[in-house]
Design an enzyme around this catalytic site. Sequence first.
Site, short mmCIF file in Angstrom:
data_model
loop_
_atom_site.label_atom_id
_atom_site.label_comp_id
_atom_site.label_asym_id
_atom_site.label_seq_id
_atom_site.Cartn_x
_atom_site.Cartn_y
_atom_site.Cartn_z
N SER A 537 0.84 -1.18 0.00
CA SER A 537 0.00 0.00 0.00
C SER A 537 0.89 1.25 0.00
O SER A 537 1.70 1.41 -0.92
CB SER A 537 -0.95 -0.03 1.21
OG SER A 537 -1.96 0.93 1.08
N ASP A 620 -8.50 -5.21 -6.07
CA ASP A 620 -8.11 -4.09 -5.22
C ASP A 620 -8.56 -2.81 -5.89
O ASP A 620 -8.00 -2.39 -6.91
CB ASP A 620 -6.59 -4.09 -5.03
CG ASP A 620 -6.11 -2.98 -4.09
OD1 ASP A 620 -6.95 -2.19 -3.63
OD2 ASP A 620 -4.91 -2.92 -3.83
N HIS A 652 -7.03 -5.68 -1.52
CA HIS A 652 -5.83 -4.98 -1.03
C HIS A 652 -5.03 -5.86 -0.09
O HIS A 652 -3.89 -5.54 0.25
CB HIS A 652 -6.27 -3.69 -0.33
CG HIS A 652 -5.22 -2.63 -0.24
ND1 HIS A 652 -4.54 -2.16 -1.34
CD2 HIS A 652 -4.73 -1.93 0.82
CE1 HIS A 652 -3.67 -1.23 -0.96
NE2 HIS A 652 -3.76 -1.07 0.34
#
Length: 675
Positions: A537, A620, A652
Amino acid sequence: MRRILGTGLIMAVTAVNAQETMTPELLWQLGRVSGEVVTADGKNTIYGVTTYDVKENKSTRNLYSVPLKGGEASRLTSEEGGKSVLSTDAKSGKITYLQSGQIWTMDKDGGNKQQISRFSTPLSNVRVSPDGKRILFSREVQILKVHSKDRYPELDKSDAYVYDDLNYRHWDTWEDGKFQHVFVADYIDGNISNEVDLMPGEPFDCPQMPFGGSEDAIWSPDSKSIVYVTKKKFGKEYAVSTNTDLFVYSLDSKKTLNLTEKLKGYDTSPEFNKSGSKIAWLSMAEDGYESDKNDLLIYDFKSGAVTNLTKEWDGTVASFKWDQDDAKIYFLAAVKGTEQLFEISKVNEKSLKKPIRQVTNGQHDINAIVGQSGAELIVKKEDMNHAAELYKVALSTGKLTALTQVNTATFSKLSLGKVSERQIRTTDNQDMLAWVIYPPDFDPTKKYPTLLYCQGGPQSALSQFYSFRWNFQLMAANGYIIIAPNRRGMPGHGVKWNQAISGDWGGQPIQDYLSAIDDIAKEPYVDKDRLGAIGASYGGYSVFMLAGIHQNRFKTFIAHDGLFDLRSWYGTTEELWFANKDVGGPYWGSNPPAGYKKFSPIELVDQWNTPVLIIQGGTDYRVPIEQGLEAFQAAQLKGIKSRLLYLPNENHWVIGAQNAQVWQREFFKWLKETL
């Protein structure tokens, strides 16, 4: 009832030999512990243990009970699927629980199981009223015609979606015109009648999407009202705002009151005190800022006064629970690379500043409060070396006593590496805490490859968490030293430090990472020619940024769901409030934020020269697929050794058990090849 040998030796975990180290397979054999309730008589704690069958690629969660005075744990359920406790009876000990969307009861020892309900549609997020006469639950309701089959019923083999506004997808799901609504109904002997939708015709969700649960709708202690959390905004307004509110629905008047109408940021996690005279909740002040300081507020129903209990406290609250006598509130918060339990006293007095006391200390995370029994709280505790277990906390001293030992037998046979705190001086002369994890057989006379771990969030705490993906002990067991710095943007070091990352993604936080790796590289046991950087991320973004500025410090990179091109990301991500706050707004106009050029990794790709493994989830929608593909394509066309691990059905995160095994195998295979 099935008796368990020893307190909580629950799982049939494969035995490990003495001094064995962690492996990906063993990691996924661990039982994952989470608390349910302290029983109404205050004598036991009921908890759940989730286990994974990697071969079948599925999980099961079963319930257990352990006496608070100490003793053997009892297994209450053994059926497949998930279960959660709805209530316990103080006199009989009978447990009411939800299994596969239906209501069941069982005796306190797990015997005499009976299915009470047979709803045609399984229920979610169920709460039985304190008087036992009503039930609230959530259910999807069709509000809009988005899908082609709803718009054109005769085209029953079509598969198309039509949108006229934003928020067309969220997290890992495309909007289909259905919204989660809260319902209340009469409840008698497992039968429900007279259902009432508290949000009729409204295109809003409760629980909140994508992570809300039963905590988003609660009963008042007198069973006369319901408080629920939702964001009553739609489309573009929804996509750019964090302004959730608490709504109070009266069962007598059938009217709804917005309790937090004047508050503009997140308002979440409502909880009544025992008497019902007050309600507390978590509140952020700024609309659009999802990582604003989370304060603890109280509303007095008699006076109408709102009190901010943590206004003067330099931290952010993660969760809380009222004391059983209504005089105090206990809360959890990140502090100096850990998560600890705090106490606020004198909550009912008129003084503005409330005494706040840190109850626990130590190199661990206390990340959930299960309940209270007298002078003790039941909490969930973990650290980088140990998966979560339940503990008792003596509120007067902070002493922790283990209640469950689900994974104790496994960990006792493992050789675990040391986890040490390290203080680092940053480029702007600030002190920064970092965690250093050493291999189990660490020898300071040898040299070790070292990994810089870049945390996501970007405002998530880098505390003593135990991850089943980014597992530091697993990395250490493979011969790596890991340094995990609490760079700018993380909670636990004051509000200013937490806020410093917004608008400066590629600035000081990235310099903090370089300070961390440069500092540890001074040690004689660190092999300076074998340094790597890893993260997901914002951590993946950090890896991509470092790839363009590291000046040959690193020999390899691993980026999972990282942001590569901030312009294309702004055009495809869903929670635009996050992008607006942290990047500065849209990339167009006469004066777009400088970060789109200054802090976008794509602008530095010409400097890339180092092998990189890129991992990308196919569903995602927070950091969508084009980010990973763009980065991989750039690396390939530049002739850089690179690999793409594409997980088409993961969001994610990595949820599937077998996909998690693939992730770990590719992760360590890449490091072996390049480091």
